[in-house]
Design a protein around this motif. Sequence first.
Motif, PDB file in Angstrom:
ATOM      1  N   PHE A 357       0.822  -1.208   0.000  1.00  0.00           N
ATOM      2  CA  PHE A 357       0.000   0.000   0.000  1.00  0.00           C
ATOM      3  C   PHE A 357       0.860   1.263   0.000  1.00  0.00           C
ATOM      4  CE2 PHE A 357      -3.590  -2.711   1.459  1.00  0.00           C
ATOM      5  CZ  PHE A 357      -4.529  -2.283   0.528  1.00  0.00           C
ATOM      6  N   ILE A 358       1.958   1.254   0.744  1.00  0.00           N
ATOM      7  CA  ILE A 358       2.834   2.425   0.756  1.00  0.00           C
ATOM      8  C   ILE A 358       3.503   2.601  -0.610  1.00  0.00           C
ATOM      9  CG2 ILE A 358       4.913   3.433   1.778  1.00  0.00           C
ATOM     10  CD1 ILE A 358       4.051   2.158   4.434  1.00  0.00           C
ATOM     11  N   TYR A 359       3.837   1.498  -1.252  1.00  0.00           N
ATOM     12  CA  TYR A 359       4.375   1.568  -2.611  1.00  0.00           C
ATOM     13  C   TYR A 359       3.364   2.218  -3.558  1.00  0.00           C
ATOM     14  CZ  TYR A 359       5.499   0.027  -7.332  1.00  0.00           C
ATOM     15  OH  TYR A 359       5.733  -0.001  -8.686  1.00  0.00           O
ATOM     16  N   LEU A 360       2.086   1.824  -3.449  1.00  0.00           N
ATOM     17  CA  LEU A 360       1.052   2.405  -4.305  1.00  0.00           C
ATOM     18  C   LEU A 360       0.885   3.900  -4.038  1.00  0.00           C
ATOM     19  CD1 LEU A 360      -1.670  -0.414  -4.172  1.00  0.00           C
ATOM     20  CD2 LEU A 360      -0.135   0.142  -6.072  1.00  0.00           C
ATOM     21  N   HIS A 361       0.976   4.290  -2.758  1.00  0.00           N
ATOM     22  CA  HIS A 361       0.878   5.718  -2.431  1.00  0.00           C
ATOM     23  C   HIS A 361       2.059   6.484  -3.014  1.00  0.00           C
ATOM     24  CE1 HIS A 361       0.131   9.403  -0.205  1.00  0.00           C
ATOM     25  NE2 HIS A 361       1.399   9.378   0.181  1.00  0.00           N
ATOM     26  N   ALA A 362       3.256   5.917  -2.897  1.00  0.00           N
ATOM     27  CA  ALA A 362       4.448   6.582  -3.443  1.00  0.00           C
ATOM     28  C   ALA A 362       4.348   6.723  -4.949  1.00  0.00           C
ATOM     29  CB  ALA A 362       5.690   5.803  -3.052  1.00  0.00           C
ATOM     30  N   LYS A 363       3.837   5.691  -5.603  1.00  0.00           N
ATOM     31  CA  LYS A 363       3.682   5.732  -7.046  1.00  0.00           C
ATOM     32  C   LYS A 363       2.665   6.799  -7.458  1.00  0.00           C
ATOM     33  CE  LYS A 363       2.895   2.660 -10.995  1.00  0.00           C
ATOM     34  NZ  LYS A 363       2.554   1.272 -11.419  1.00  0.00           N
ATOM     35  N   LYS A 364       1.570   6.901  -6.707  1.00  0.00           N
ATOM     36  CA  LYS A 364       0.548   7.900  -6.981  1.00  0.00           C
ATOM     37  C   LYS A 364       1.089   9.320  -6.742  1.00  0.00           C
ATOM     38  CE  LYS A 364      -4.112   9.350  -5.598  1.00  0.00           C
ATOM     39  NZ  LYS A 364      -3.747  10.644  -5.006  1.00  0.00           N
ATOM     40  N   SER A 365       1.906   9.466  -5.688  1.00  0.00           N
ATOM     41  CA  SER A 365       2.464  10.781  -5.351  1.00  0.00           C
ATOM     42  C   SER A 365       3.442  11.267  -6.412  1.00  0.00           C
ATOM     43  CB  SER A 365       3.161  10.726  -3.991  1.00  0.00           C
ATOM     44  OG  SER A 365       2.243  10.382  -2.971  1.00  0.00           O
ATOM     45  N   SER A 366       4.167  10.329  -7.009  1.00  0.00           N
ATOM     46  CA  SER A 366       5.155  10.710  -8.029  1.00  0.00           C
ATOM     47  C   SER A 366       4.508  10.928  -9.397  1.00  0.00           C
ATOM     48  CB  SER A 366       6.241   9.637  -8.151  1.00  0.00           C
ATOM     49  OG  SER A 366       5.671   8.408  -8.564  1.00  0.00           O
ATOM     50  N   ASN A 367       3.264  10.406  -9.556  1.00  0.00           N
ATOM     51  CA  ASN A 367       2.519  10.595 -10.807  1.00  0.00           C
ATOM     52  C   ASN A 367       1.120  11.092 -10.489  1.00  0.00           C
ATOM     53  OD1 ASN A 367       4.414   9.284 -12.873  1.00  0.00           O
ATOM     54  ND2 ASN A 367       4.247   7.714 -11.293  1.00  0.00           N
TER      55      ASN A 367
END
Length: 368
Positions: A357-367
């Motif tokens: 879930f944190i990976y998905l948040h980081a990915k969303k934050s960068s894009n």
Amino acid sequence: MPILLSSFYFFYFAVVGVYIIFMPKVLAMSGYSASDIGILFAAGPLVRFLLPFAFVKGLKIDLKIFNIALLFILVSAFSFYYSINNFYQLLLSNIGIGMGLSVVLPYIEVISLHTMGKERYGKIRLFGSVGFVLVALVLVTFLRSPEIALNYLVIASILTVFTAFIIAKTIHAKKEKKEEEIINDINLLHDWRLWAGLTLMQVSFGSFYNFFTIYETDFGLSLDMTIYLWSFGVVAEIFMLFSQGRFLKNNLLTILQITTFVSAFRWFLVYLFPQNLVILFFAQSLHALSFALFHSAAITYLYNTYKHRALAQQFFSGITYGLGGLSGALLAGYIYEYYPRELFLSSSIIALLACGFIYLHAKKSSNP
């Protein structure tokens, strides 16, 4: 101020040490089942989860509320003497101390980050780890009855309340007034991936915080050796807190992904080798990452992300340690009662989900 803050953390986490390490064993000695212990230790986290929403609805995070929380800690600590043999009275005592602790720590955390900065925060916070490990090493020598553990709980609670009262009274009045005027900018639904990851991380700790002592002693380790394992983990935590400043200069979301993945590996080791002391001590050394670095990275990320910093820390305490702790305690209680061998396997899987879930948040934050 550094001395006051260091003293607060020392005594506060001495309370936590008694509560987490010894109270489950004390309750088991008093005849409570694993599911009973899970329910009792879920009461405090439930309160921590609900309280932040009261602040959203209009309750102010001010000095008056803070002092009431200190009173709850004192009264609840003393009430354990009279409730230890009654499930429902003990439940109320756990709720009371949960209410107090859930307000006091986030309030002080904001002060620490504001006055010390993220680079120096760890060197102040490490005194909490020292208090935690010292009370563990001392109490394990003298623990012969529930009353002895309760005496330590009361003394540590009194000292915590005293230092917290001085800190709040002397330096926080001006900042408190500024914080009240800030509009709430925390959107849980928008950042649900982040909050899900942070919460699941604490769910994975339910097995460790509530049943590690029972789990290891049931596998044949002595109580003394189990306490040494606890203490070794805290020593690793202290080293990380002292030196973590340079790590916190990096991408905080990357740090959160690494620490959650390491936690999954840690719990898997405990599951595979519950009696292997070499591997258990290695697993405990990972506490430096799975607790110390994760905690500091999480509160720093929230501090930098949201304008309403006090409420952000309150939500971190309430949702992750509250809802996560509640779910973790209940889940661990029932898993240990019916599938004791798989207790830490479940924790490993949950920590992996947190990482995802944190990976998905980081990915969303960068894009965006």
